[in-house]
Design a protein around this motif. Structure first.
Motif, short mmCIF file in Angstrom:
data_model
loop_
_atom_site.label_atom_id
_atom_site.label_comp_id
_atom_site.label_asym_id
_atom_site.label_seq_id
_atom_site.Cartn_x
_atom_site.Cartn_y
_atom_site.Cartn_z
N THR A 94 0.85 -1.18 0.00
CA THR A 94 0.00 0.00 0.00
C THR A 94 0.89 1.23 0.00
OG1 THR A 94 -1.72 1.20 1.19
CG2 THR A 94 -0.18 -0.03 2.53
N GLY A 96 0.20 3.70 1.64
CA GLY A 96 -0.05 4.30 2.95
C GLY A 96 -1.38 5.02 2.94
N TRP A 97 -1.58 5.85 1.92
CA TRP A 97 -2.89 6.48 1.69
C TRP A 97 -3.12 6.51 0.20
CZ3 TRP A 97 -7.39 7.49 3.64
CH2 TRP A 97 -8.27 8.29 2.91
N PRO A 98 -4.24 6.07 -0.32
CA PRO A 98 -5.35 5.51 0.45
C PRO A 98 -4.96 4.18 1.10
CG PRO A 98 -5.72 5.16 -1.89
CD PRO A 98 -4.51 6.05 -1.77
N TYR A 99 -5.85 3.68 1.96
CA TYR A 99 -5.46 2.54 2.77
C TYR A 99 -5.58 1.20 2.07
CZ TYR A 99 -5.84 5.92 6.56
OH TYR A 99 -5.69 7.01 7.37
N GLU A 100 -6.12 1.20 0.87
CA GLU A 100 -6.31 -0.07 0.19
C GLU A 100 -4.97 -0.77 -0.01
OE1 GLU A 100 -9.61 2.50 -0.40
OE2 GLU A 100 -7.58 2.82 -1.14
N GLN A 101 -4.94 -2.07 0.31
CA GLN A 101 -3.77 -2.88 0.05
C GLN A 101 -3.99 -3.66 -1.24
OE1 GLN A 101 -2.67 -5.29 3.44
NE2 GLN A 101 -2.69 -3.55 4.84
#
Lengths: 112, 113
Positions: A94, A96-101
């Motif tokens: 990810t 880091g932002w956005p949080y989607e992995q």
């Protein structure tokens, strides 16, 4: 665009043998990296995560270890595999932002 | 301690109908929630997410609802298609956990033609 690679795709190893699974990410820099395991019929268990080179946090104590020798490379290792190490291993990243992995294709490990 | 729970291991629906997948959580510090879809022998793919400041987020056929007082979220798929057959995972992020996610156990959705 970003791409995440994992290899090998499948692996059959005897009990007591060593393990090395590799994950690399392309098209981004300084990603947060994760190793998960999905045991048969179970959810995703977070094993390790890393926010930078050489920075590894372990979520579950076990005979596995992880290393991040380069910014976009994450390695999962074991000195001696156990039967209970069998499962589907997934690497994810990810920004880091956005949080989607975003997950790699996974490695199916069978310990015999 | 399973902080994110998907109590239904499987769900079967007819093509064209609505699929509703449920997820409960126990940690009130979770502030961001996600749904993933996973086919066999593949990595999960991100579907949709919702912040705790919202109660609904919609993306095409997928809608996620969040009920913070009940600590419950659901994923609605309308209309369901056979290609939606997969395992669906819900995941949650704590405000203080950086980008780490906690996943539920997954629900196997089967959409019958």
């Amino acid at each position: 665009s970003q791409t995440i690679h994992q290899w090998p795709a499948t692996l059959v190893q005897p009990v007591g043998s060593p393990l090395s699974l590799e994950c690399t990410v392309e098209g981004t820099s300084n990603p947060n990296l994760y190793w998960y395991r999905q045991a048969a019929g179970r959810g995703l268990q977070l094993l390790f995560y890393s926010v930078g080179i050489g920075q590894i946090s372990s979520e579950v104590p076990q005979n596995l270890s992880a290393s991040r020798p380069q910014d976009r490379q994450f390695i999962l290792s074991s000195k001696k595999l156990l039967l209970s190490d069998s499962g589907f291993y997934l690497c994810a990243w990810t920004p880091g932002w956005p949080y989607e992995q975003y997950f790699g294709p996974g490695t199916r490990l069978t310990v015999t | 301690d399973q902080q994110v729970k998907q109590n239904s291991p499987s769900l079967s629906v007819q093509e064209g109908r609505i699929s509703i997948l449920n997820c409960d959580y126990t940690n009130s510090m979770f502030d961001y929630f996600l749904w993933y879809k996973k086919y066999p022998a593949e990595g999960p793919t991100f579907l949709i997410s919702i912040s705790s400041i919202k109660d609904k987020n919609e993306d095409g056929r997928f809608t996620v609802f969040l009920n913070k007082s009940a600590k419950h979220l659901s994923l609605h798929i309308v209309p369901s298609q056979p290609g939606d057959s997969a395992v669906y995972f819900c995941a949650a992020k704590r405000g203080t956990s950086g980008s780490r996610l906690t996943f539920g156990e997954g629900t196997q959705l089967t959409v019958n033609p």
